[in-house]
Design a protein around this motif. Structure first.
Motif, PDB file in Angstrom:
ATOM      1  N   LEU A 179       0.820  -1.204   0.000  1.00  0.00           N
ATOM      2  CA  LEU A 179       0.000   0.000   0.000  1.00  0.00           C
ATOM      3  C   LEU A 179       0.857   1.259   0.000  1.00  0.00           C
ATOM      4  O   LEU A 179       0.599   2.202  -0.756  1.00  0.00           O
ATOM      5  N   SER A 180       1.886   1.266   0.846  1.00  0.00           N
ATOM      6  CA  SER A 180       2.731   2.464   0.936  1.00  0.00           C
ATOM      7  C   SER A 180       3.485   2.712  -0.365  1.00  0.00           C
ATOM      8  O   SER A 180       3.654   3.859  -0.788  1.00  0.00           O
ATOM      9  N   THR A 181       3.923   1.645  -1.015  1.00  0.00           N
ATOM     10  CA  THR A 181       4.617   1.814  -2.296  1.00  0.00           C
ATOM     11  C   THR A 181       3.677   2.364  -3.355  1.00  0.00           C
ATOM     12  O   THR A 181       4.061   3.238  -4.151  1.00  0.00           O
ATOM     13  N   ALA A 182       2.433   1.891  -3.367  1.00  0.00           N
ATOM     14  CA  ALA A 182       1.450   2.413  -4.323  1.00  0.00           C
ATOM     15  C   ALA A 182       1.191   3.890  -4.095  1.00  0.00           C
ATOM     16  O   ALA A 182       1.141   4.690  -5.053  1.00  0.00           O
ATOM     17  N   VAL A 183       1.046   4.274  -2.825  1.00  0.00           N
ATOM     18  CA  VAL A 183       0.826   5.690  -2.498  1.00  0.00           C
ATOM     19  C   VAL A 183       2.025   6.521  -2.923  1.00  0.00           C
ATOM     20  O   VAL A 183       1.889   7.610  -3.505  1.00  0.00           O
ATOM     21  N   MET A 184       3.218   6.020  -2.647  1.00  0.00           N
ATOM     22  CA  MET A 184       4.427   6.746  -2.990  1.00  0.00           C
ATOM     23  C   MET A 184       4.573   6.917  -4.505  1.00  0.00           C
ATOM     24  O   MET A 184       4.906   8.007  -5.002  1.00  0.00           O
ATOM     25  N   LEU A 185       4.344   5.854  -5.245  1.00  0.00           N
ATOM     26  CA  LEU A 185       4.461   5.938  -6.705  1.00  0.00           C
ATOM     27  C   LEU A 185       3.422   6.884  -7.292  1.00  0.00           C
ATOM     28  O   LEU A 185       3.696   7.575  -8.284  1.00  0.00           O
ATOM     29  N   PHE A 186       2.241   6.928  -6.694  1.00  0.00           N
ATOM     30  CA  PHE A 186       1.217   7.884  -7.144  1.00  0.00           C
ATOM     31  C   PHE A 186       1.737   9.306  -6.984  1.00  0.00           C
ATOM     32  O   PHE A 186       1.615  10.137  -7.899  1.00  0.00           O
ATOM     33  N   GLY A 187       2.329   9.598  -5.832  1.00  0.00           N
ATOM     34  CA  GLY A 187       2.878  10.936  -5.619  1.00  0.00           C
ATOM     35  C   GLY A 187       4.040  11.238  -6.547  1.00  0.00           C
ATOM     36  O   GLY A 187       4.160  12.363  -7.072  1.00  0.00           O
ATOM     37  N   ILE A 188       4.902  10.257  -6.767  1.00  0.00           N
ATOM     38  CA  ILE A 188       6.065  10.457  -7.646  1.00  0.00           C
ATOM     39  C   ILE A 188       5.611  10.762  -9.078  1.00  0.00           C
ATOM     40  O   ILE A 188       6.199  11.602  -9.770  1.00  0.00           O
ATOM     41  N   SER A 189       4.562  10.077  -9.523  1.00  0.00           N
ATOM     42  CA  SER A 189       4.086  10.322 -10.889  1.00  0.00           C
ATOM     43  C   SER A 189       3.639  11.763 -11.067  1.00  0.00           C
ATOM     44  O   SER A 189       3.907  12.390 -12.107  1.00  0.00           O
ATOM     45  N   TYR A 190       2.976  12.321 -10.061  1.00  0.00           N
ATOM     46  CA  TYR A 190       2.553  13.710 -10.159  1.00  0.00           C
ATOM     47  C   TYR A 190       3.727  14.672 -10.032  1.00  0.00           C
ATOM     48  O   TYR A 190       3.766  15.712 -10.697  1.00  0.00           O
ATOM     49  N   LEU A 191       4.684  14.340  -9.169  1.00  0.00           N
ATOM     50  CA  LEU A 191       5.882  15.182  -9.064  1.00  0.00           C
ATOM     51  C   LEU A 191       6.624  15.238 -10.390  1.00  0.00           C
ATOM     52  O   LEU A 191       7.089  16.306 -10.813  1.00  0.00           O
ATOM     53  N   TYR A 192       6.725  14.093 -11.043  1.00  0.00           N
ATOM     54  CA  TYR A 192       7.383  14.069 -12.351  1.00  0.00           C
ATOM     55  C   TYR A 192       6.588  14.878 -13.373  1.00  0.00           C
ATOM     56  O   TYR A 192       7.165  15.598 -14.196  1.00  0.00           O
ATOM     57  N   GLY A 193       5.268  14.762 -13.306  1.00  0.00           N
ATOM     58  CA  GLY A 193       4.447  15.526 -14.239  1.00  0.00           C
ATOM     59  C   GLY A 193       4.570  17.023 -14.042  1.00  0.00           C
ATOM     60  O   GLY A 193       4.544  17.791 -15.011  1.00  0.00           O
ATOM     61  N   VAL A 194       4.741  17.450 -12.792  1.00  0.00           N
ATOM     62  CA  VAL A 194       4.829  18.879 -12.505  1.00  0.00           C
ATOM     63  C   VAL A 194       6.217  19.428 -12.802  1.00  0.00           C
ATOM     64  O   VAL A 194       6.361  20.529 -13.357  1.00  0.00           O
ATOM     65  N   THR A 195       7.257  18.678 -12.445  1.00  0.00           N
ATOM     66  CA  THR A 195       8.621  19.206 -12.555  1.00  0.00           C
ATOM     67  C   THR A 195       9.360  18.695 -13.785  1.00  0.00           C
ATOM     68  O   THR A 195      10.369  19.278 -14.195  1.00  0.00           O
TER      69      THR A 195
END
Length: 483
Positions: A179-195
């Protein structure tokens, strides 16, 4: 852009640890002509030599700067996936000392007959490999992969005993990890999209120039990444898996989870906050401060109610995570690494003492420690010293200095409300540890307290006591690890 250069010395320690992991597995698997005790001894020595190599390397190169897997960047400095620098050296030293201490505890012959020794040391070195990569990682992809390399072997170690409690603990930890890895990857995908980048240095540069709408997206994404790490280090409210996992695992594995696995998670979060997603003035640092306050309060209050030694240390470790997160919210790497160093040494010693007692009194209750001061004064004195360091009481000055450094970092960051919460939790923590200490002085209700302490256990506990005493006399050693 393509890969341009790598200083291979930067990955020497993780590489040797990985090779050592394979070597111990092969020795245990193919050297069947030797007795089980001889294989255990050889595998333990081989594991120790591999970790000692890492410590020697860190000491020899502690002031060096060595990047790995770098490429030229269009803007700013070169982008690197892993960097060995003084902060990395300090974190690696803490992690390797913790790993070596766990190996020393395993040499005490506390491993149950049905725990495969070769697999145990293989998983330990594999997790330690991930921990060192995690502490040196400088891009999000490497952080996630390294964190999983720490986590998966750790969960397998919990289930090595193949009993019901160990299996349940491992399953809880595994499901939480997924679960924590899924949450983390979700956040990373948006960080990559923004930056538009996975490199922490580039992310930090681009976050400061975002328009308000994208800044809100970046904040939410960063929050998801921090929540993913919070699951791994059992910060409240993502902590429910930890007590049962600690109790269900063999005591050596519990020690590894409390010392190496938790330190690796804190190291990764430190790198993430200070080098990437939470630059100065970021609201994410406030979120970390709130997480710290809630974690230390819930952990210490729950520890007050425990009647088993391992459960008390489990909840206490949650409280200690809160104190580690406090200077981390202020991005004070020196205070975090110093606190982590003291925590690792005394937690190793405390679990060593618990391991000695539980070998003879498997119930693990605090009441089992009654009469220890009279019948085993040396072991009792060591345990009392470890507990007062955790509490931050004299003569455990290592704990006092590290807590003072945490307070100083928080106050300098203008987080006065968090300093007040920390002060209240220091008092709660005193009650937690003094309650256990009081049990050592009480007369036992039935049989007198008596244990047989073998030489490896004496050596390990004595070394932890000596190191904690040195850190209490010379606290600058702890804080110099990050510089």
């Amino acid at each position: 852009m393509t890969l341009t250069w790598t200083d291979w010395q930067a990955i020497a320690v993780p590489l040797v640890l990985a090779v050592g992991a394979v070597a111990v597995l092969l020795v245990d698997s193919f050297w069947k002509s030797a007795s089980a005790e001889l294989r255990h001894t050889v595998v333990t020595l081989l594991t120790s030599v591999v970790i000692l190599f890492g410590l020697v390397f860190v000491w020899a190169h502690r002031d060096d700067f060595m990047p790995a897997f770098c490429r030229s960047a269009v803007e700013g400095p070169a982008q690197c996936s892993l960097v060995f620098e003084p902060l990395t050296a300090g974190l690696w030293a803490v992690l390797l000392i913790g790993g070596l201490g766990v190996v020393g505890l395993s040499a005490y012959r506390l491993l149950a007959a049905d725990v495969p020794v070769g697999e145990y040391h293989f998983l330990l070195l594999s997790a330690l490999t991930g921990a060192t990569v995690l502490a040196g990682a400088r891009d999000l992809a490497t952080l996630v992969i390294a964190l999983e390399v720490v986590s998966l072997p750790s969960f397998a170690m919990v289930a090595l005993r193949r009993d019901r409690r160990g299996s349940e603990g491992a399953m809880k930890a595994f499901l939480v990890s997924v679960l924590s890895t899924a949450v983390m990857l979700f956040g990373i995908s948006y960080l990559y999209g923004v930056t538009g980048s996975l490199y922490l240095s580039t992310i930090a540069n681009r976050l400061t120039g975002l328009d308000p709408d994208l800044a809100r997206v970046a904040f939410a994404a960063g929050l998801f990444v921090i929540v993913g790490f919070a699951f791994k280090i059992a910060a409240v409210p993502f902590h429910a898996w930890l007590p049962d996992t600690y109790v269900g695992a063999p005591i050596e594995v519990t020690t590894f989870l409390a010392v190496v696995s938790k330190s690796a998670g804190v190291a990764g979060l430190l790198v993430l906050v200070t080098s990437g997603i939470a630059p100065t003035g970021s609201q994410l640092r406030t979120a970390v401060a709130i997480l710290a306050a809630v974690t230390m309060t819930v952990g210490n209050l729950a520890a007050l109610r425990q009647v088993e030694a391992v459960r008390l240390l489990a909840w206490s470790s949650i409280g200690q995570v809160g104190f580690l997160l406090a200077p981390l919210a202020a991005a004070d790497a020196q205070a975090v690494v110093g606190y982590l160093a003291a925590y690792v040494v005394v937690t190793l010693g405390a679990f060593g003492a618990v391991a000695v007692v539980q070998r003879h009194r498997p119930g693990g209750l605090l009441a089992d420690y009654r009469g220890m001061v009279r019948s085993e004064p040396g072991l009792a004195a060591a345990l009392i010293f470890f507990l007062v360091v955790l509490a931050g009481l004299p003569p455990g000055l290592a704990g006092l200095f590290t807590k003072f450094a945490a307070f100083q970092a928080v106050i300098d960051a203008h987080l006065g409300w968090l300093a007040i919460v920390m002060a209240l939790n220091v008092m709660i923590g005193l009650a937690v540890y003094l309650r256990w200490i009081a049990e050592l002085f009480r007369l036992p209700a039935d049989d007198p307290f008596s244990v047989d302490i073998e030489t490896p256990a004496v050596t390990m506990i004595s070394l932890c006591t000596a190191v904690a005493a040195v850190l209490s006399i010379l606290p600058s050693i702890m804080f110099a690890l990050a510089t």
